[in-house]
Design a protein around this motif. Structure first.
Motif, PDB file in Angstrom:
ATOM      1  N   ARG A 111     -13.301 -15.740  -4.816  1.00 29.37           N
ATOM      2  CA  ARG A 111     -13.717 -14.585  -4.444  1.00 29.37           C
ATOM      3  C   ARG A 111     -12.602 -13.394  -4.969  1.00 29.37           C
ATOM      4  NH1 ARG A 111     -17.416 -16.346  -2.374  1.00 29.37           N
ATOM      5  NH2 ARG A 111     -16.693 -16.851  -0.123  1.00 29.37           N
ATOM      6  N   TYR A 112     -12.832 -12.013  -5.004  1.00 31.64           N
ATOM      7  CA  TYR A 112     -11.752 -11.161  -5.328  1.00 31.64           C
ATOM      8  C   TYR A 112     -11.771 -10.182  -4.707  1.00 31.64           C
ATOM      9  CZ  TYR A 112      -9.102  -7.646  -8.363  1.00 31.64           C
ATOM     10  OH  TYR A 112      -8.236  -6.882  -8.694  1.00 31.64           O
ATOM     11  N   TYR A 113     -10.726  -9.317  -4.106  1.00 30.10           N
ATOM     12  CA  TYR A 113     -10.737  -8.070  -3.343  1.00 30.10           C
ATOM     13  C   TYR A 113      -9.961  -7.120  -4.017  1.00 30.10           C
ATOM     14  CZ  TYR A 113     -13.207 -11.003   0.083  1.00 30.10           C
ATOM     15  OH  TYR A 113     -14.243 -11.839   0.895  1.00 30.10           O
ATOM     16  N   ARG A 114     -10.151  -5.910  -3.619  1.00 30.49           N
ATOM     17  CA  ARG A 114      -9.070  -4.670  -3.992  1.00 30.49           C
ATOM     18  C   ARG A 114      -8.780  -4.004  -2.599  1.00 30.49           C
ATOM     19  NH1 ARG A 114     -10.755  -1.153  -9.238  1.00 30.49           N
ATOM     20  NH2 ARG A 114      -8.429  -0.802  -9.104  1.00 30.49           N
ATOM     21  N   VAL A 115      -7.582  -3.838  -2.291  1.00 29.02           N
ATOM     22  CA  VAL A 115      -7.077  -3.301  -1.005  1.00 29.02           C
ATOM     23  C   VAL A 115      -6.485  -2.026  -1.225  1.00 29.02           C
ATOM     24  CG1 VAL A 115      -7.057  -5.679   0.133  1.00 29.02           C
ATOM     25  CG2 VAL A 115      -5.088  -4.663  -1.232  1.00 29.02           C
ATOM     26  N   ALA A 116      -6.245  -1.234  -0.075  1.00 32.80           N
ATOM     27  CA  ALA A 116      -5.516  -0.278  -0.238  1.00 32.80           C
ATOM     28  C   ALA A 116      -3.991  -0.359  -0.590  1.00 32.80           C
ATOM     29  CB  ALA A 116      -5.339   0.702   1.433  1.00 32.80           C
ATOM     30  N   THR A 117      -3.514   0.635  -1.206  1.00 27.49           N
ATOM     31  CA  THR A 117      -2.069   0.620  -1.901  1.00 27.49           C
ATOM     32  C   THR A 117      -1.135   1.163  -0.711  1.00 27.49           C
ATOM     33  OG1 THR A 117      -2.898   0.970  -4.101  1.00 27.49           O
ATOM     34  CG2 THR A 117      -0.684   1.234  -3.585  1.00 27.49           C
ATOM     35  N   PRO A 118      -0.190   0.572  -0.324  1.00 23.88           N
ATOM     36  CA  PRO A 118       0.722   1.061   0.775  1.00 23.88           C
ATOM     37  C   PRO A 118       1.535   1.819   0.364  1.00 23.88           C
ATOM     38  CG  PRO A 118       1.246  -1.165   0.101  1.00 23.88           C
ATOM     39  CD  PRO A 118       0.031  -0.875  -0.643  1.00 23.88           C
ATOM     40  N   ARG A 119       1.257   3.509   0.280  1.00 22.35           N
ATOM     41  CA  ARG A 119       2.339   4.358  -0.075  1.00 22.35           C
ATOM     42  C   ARG A 119       2.534   5.372   1.053  1.00 22.35           C
ATOM     43  NH1 ARG A 119      -0.767   5.407  -5.849  1.00 22.35           N
ATOM     44  NH2 ARG A 119       0.268   3.928  -7.150  1.00 22.35           N
ATOM     45  N   THR A 120       1.453   5.441   1.932  1.00 20.65           N
ATOM     46  CA  THR A 120       1.701   6.518   3.021  1.00 20.65           C
ATOM     47  C   THR A 120       1.747   5.773   4.291  1.00 20.65           C
ATOM     48  OG1 THR A 120      -0.606   7.189   3.125  1.00 20.65           O
ATOM     49  CG2 THR A 120       0.935   8.436   1.494  1.00 20.65           C
ATOM     50  N   ASP A 121       1.840   6.201   5.463  1.00 22.61           N
ATOM     51  CA  ASP A 121       1.652   5.536   6.706  1.00 22.61           C
ATOM     52  C   ASP A 121       0.230   5.327   7.037  1.00 22.61           C
ATOM     53  OD1 ASP A 121       4.141   5.867   7.562  1.00 22.61           O
ATOM     54  OD2 ASP A 121       4.276   7.709   8.616  1.00 22.61           O
ATOM     55  N   GLU A 122      -0.609   6.061   6.666  1.00 22.60           N
ATOM     56  CA  GLU A 122      -2.002   5.872   6.659  1.00 22.60           C
ATOM     57  C   GLU A 122      -2.733   4.771   5.795  1.00 22.60           C
ATOM     58  OE1 GLU A 122      -6.405   8.230   6.346  1.00 22.60           O
ATOM     59  OE2 GLU A 122      -4.546   9.143   5.887  1.00 22.60           O
ATOM     60  N   SER A 123      -2.038   4.610   4.741  1.00 25.06           N
ATOM     61  CA  SER A 123      -2.465   3.779   3.670  1.00 25.06           C
ATOM     62  C   SER A 123      -1.846   2.206   3.981  1.00 25.06           C
ATOM     63  CB  SER A 123      -2.036   4.235   2.276  1.00 25.06           C
ATOM     64  OG  SER A 123      -0.809   4.220   2.015  1.00 25.06           O
ATOM     65  N   ALA A 125      -1.281   1.192   6.955  1.00 21.65           N
ATOM     66  CA  ALA A 125      -2.249   0.716   8.225  1.00 21.65           C
ATOM     67  C   ALA A 125      -3.587   0.263   7.455  1.00 21.65           C
ATOM     68  CB  ALA A 125      -2.112   1.969   9.139  1.00 21.65           C
ATOM     69  N   LYS A 126      -4.007   0.833   6.634  1.00 22.74           N
ATOM     70  CA  LYS A 126      -5.310   0.474   5.917  1.00 22.74           C
ATOM     71  C   LYS A 126      -4.924  -0.830   5.178  1.00 22.74           C
ATOM     72  CE  LYS A 126      -9.490   1.046   4.602  1.00 22.74           C
ATOM     73  NZ  LYS A 126      -9.643  -0.134   3.625  1.00 22.74           N
ATOM     74  N   TYR A 127      -3.669  -0.864   4.680  1.00 25.44           N
ATOM     75  CA  TYR A 127      -3.435  -2.071   4.051  1.00 25.44           C
ATOM     76  C   TYR A 127      -3.617  -3.278   4.732  1.00 25.44           C
ATOM     77  CZ  TYR A 127      -0.477  -5.543   1.036  1.00 25.44           C
ATOM     78  OH  TYR A 127      -0.104  -6.604   0.541  1.00 25.44           O
ATOM     79  N   ALA A 128      -2.957  -3.065   5.828  1.00 30.63           N
ATOM     80  CA  ALA A 128      -2.775  -4.385   6.989  1.00 30.63           C
ATOM     81  C   ALA A 128      -4.129  -4.605   7.589  1.00 30.63           C
ATOM     82  CB  ALA A 128      -1.845  -3.774   7.993  1.00 30.63           C
ATOM     83  N   THR A 129      -4.750  -3.789   7.740  1.00 30.25           N
ATOM     84  CA  THR A 129      -6.282  -3.974   8.274  1.00 30.25           C
ATOM     85  C   THR A 129      -7.070  -4.799   7.175  1.00 30.25           C
ATOM     86  OG1 THR A 129      -6.141  -1.955   9.466  1.00 30.25           O
ATOM     87  CG2 THR A 129      -8.378  -2.965   8.997  1.00 30.25           C
TER      88      THR A 129
END
Length: 513
Positions: A111-123, A125-129
């Motif tokens: 399987r393959y996924y793309r995740v949020a790039t951790p550049r800001t506080d919001e992203s 948190a999204k990356y961790a989620t």
């Protein structure tokens, strides 16, 4: 400082590389199609890889499939019989690209996924989620963080969250350790505290502090490096002081130094550069390889595991990691060293190392384990075994493993018929063929020099291994050269964003100005 890229150079480079990709498209499409057809026919006779007897089949998440090192680790776990989940950031290294990475097409992935790039506080948190959700959904046992320079600490920060909310173990040092090892001055401090030799290194936050270092050490040559990620200054090896005070002042005044953009002034060591990559579990080195290095390494040739230089680097790594995280550090660490060639020649049995840098993440040198997928996978899977070396009575745990327990690359004479040198065929096609031929046509070099470089490329094609291509898994190689990079160069043309260098192994494009 690096020479700025002119508008004409910017246009010519991008168009030439796109044209080169189109030129080789028919040949590479034929090679890829042949591999795919053969592999499809073999599916009916060859069983898929199976986990070794008495060992469970694990589900392993591997990040950064856009890089050769991430792809290599994913392939290793697949060939060892485990289920591999691939993860990449949702943007490319150079531009916001809708083109997914070449590793996404690997046959090694379930399987393959793309995740949020951790550049800001919001992203962030999204990356961790995103990572927690993927790990829960797939029931992952292990996450191998193949971090980039900018995401090393981010991966370390969410390690605690992942291990708290899931059963998955994360193969990454703690955040504080990552920060300390990444920053040159902090790394040098840790090495000193471990009782190991270091070059003179000073952190500076103003140009005045640079002058102070030069005044305190008038007979020493230095180089200056930016602590923060800075593509423009990355390759600058200008030594100070310069031949004249005026040139020294001009160079120092050209540096953007401030409390928000810190630099280090480091003693310039004359010598050969080497690097090593180590897989460490609870303070014990389970896999290790060393090789010659350079500022941007694109060719990999392993040192024999039993040579004095390799042993010296292994001893350094063992001694240093015993001082980190109470002797319980887990992660992939790589180190850069300088060696005085005359000293090494006179006393090879007691070679002295000058450590200059540590990267608390996977080094591309891990591709040297390409022929040892089972062993490399098992080295990482040690983390899932019961810890029998827990610290007792306040003592440091992590007794070094015996040398026979560490996987490494065999000395060349042991397996002399196996290709041990690695390169990227597309990168060297440009550097060893396209550029020399262009220089010859423009009368910058003679016919002899042109033929010498072209023939050297032919030798590599015939006797070396391409780090990305695998007969059983050809699509990542094809996609890299005929979709991923061409689109990146088209994007560069459309946006006007200039670049100076391309690292084919990491798919990183270095910005220019």
């Amino acid at each position: 400082m690096p020479t700025p890229t002119t508008f004409t150079q910017h246009i010519f480079k991008n168009i030439s590389l796109i044209a080169l990709s189109i030129l080789f498209l028919p040949l590479d499409a034929f090679i890829t199609a042949t591999c795919l057809l053969w592999n499809f026919s073999q599916r009916f006779s060859d069983p898929p890889p199976a986990a070794p007897r008495n060992e469970p089949r694990r589900t392993v998440v591997v990040s950064s499939l856009c890089m050769a090192k991430g792809l290599l680790i994913a392939r290793s776990f697949h060939l060892a019989g485990h289920k591999v989940i691939g993860v990449d950031f949702d943007t490319a290294h150079y531009a916001h690209s809708p083109v997914i990475s070449s590793g996404a097409f690997s046959a090694a992935l379930a399987r393959y996924y793309r995740v949020a790039t951790p550049r800001t506080d919001e992203s962030r948190a999204k990356y961790a989620t995103d990572m927690v959700d993927i790990i829960k959904k797939e029931g992952a046992d292990l996450w191998i963080c193949v971090s980039g320079v900018a995401s090393t600490t981010e991966d370390a920060l969410i390690k605690a969250t992942v291990e708290r909310e899931t059963k998955c173990k994360v193969f990454q040092p703690d955040p504080e350790t990552c920060d300390q090892l990444h920053e040159k001055h902090e790394f040098i401090r840790l090495v000193k505290e471990a009782g190991l030799r270091t070059p003179l290194t000073t952190l500076v936050t103003s140009r005045e502090e640079v002058y102070e270092v030069l005044q305190q050490h008038p007979s020493t040559q230095f180089i200056v490096k930016c602590v923060e990620l800075d593509d423009v200054s990355r390759s600058d090896m200008t030594q100070i002081p310069q031949p004249t005070p005026e040139k020294t002042e001009k160079f120092i005044n050209s540096l953007d130094i401030s409390p928000n953009k810190r630099w280090v002034v480091q003693e310039f060591i004359h010598g050969d550069e080497y690097c090593c990559h180590a897989v460490i579990v609870r303070g014990i080195v389970h896999a290790f390889v060393a090789c010659p290095s350079s500022e941007m390494l694109m060719h990999y040739k392993p040192l024999p595991a039993d040579c004095s230089l390799s042993r010296a680097m292994l001893a350094f790594v063992r001694k240093l990691v015993k001082t980190l995280e109470g002797g319980q550090l887990t992660g992939q660490l790589s180190f850069d060293f300088l060696i005085d060639p005359m000293e090494a020649k006179k006393k090879p049995e007691s070679v002295k190392l000058f450590p200059i840098e540590c990267n608390p993440r996977t080094h591309t040198a891990v591709i040297l384990f390409k022929d040892q997928p089972q062993q490399l996978a098992n080295a990482h899977l040690k983390l899932l075994e019961k810890d029998d070396h827990a610290p007792k009575d306040g003592k440091i745990a992590g007794v070094p493993a015996k040398e026979t327990d560490i996987i490494g690359v065999a000395a060349p004479h042991v397996d002399r018929f196996t290709k041990k040198d690695y390169y990227w065929i597309g990168h060297d096609l440009v550097t060893d063929v396209a550029i020399p031929v262009s220089d010859f046509l423009m009368m910058k070099i003679g016919v002899y020099e042109c033929l010498r470089q072209v023939s050297w490329y032919a030798v590599k094609v015939l006797t070396w291994k391409d780090a990305t291509f695998e007969f059983w898994d050809p699509l990542p190689w094809f996609w890299l050269y005929h979709v991923y990079y061409p689109w990146m160069f088209v994007t560069s043309l459309l946006t006007g964003k200039r670049w100076s260098r391309v690292n084919t192994s990491t798919t990183r494009v270095f910005e220019s100005y």
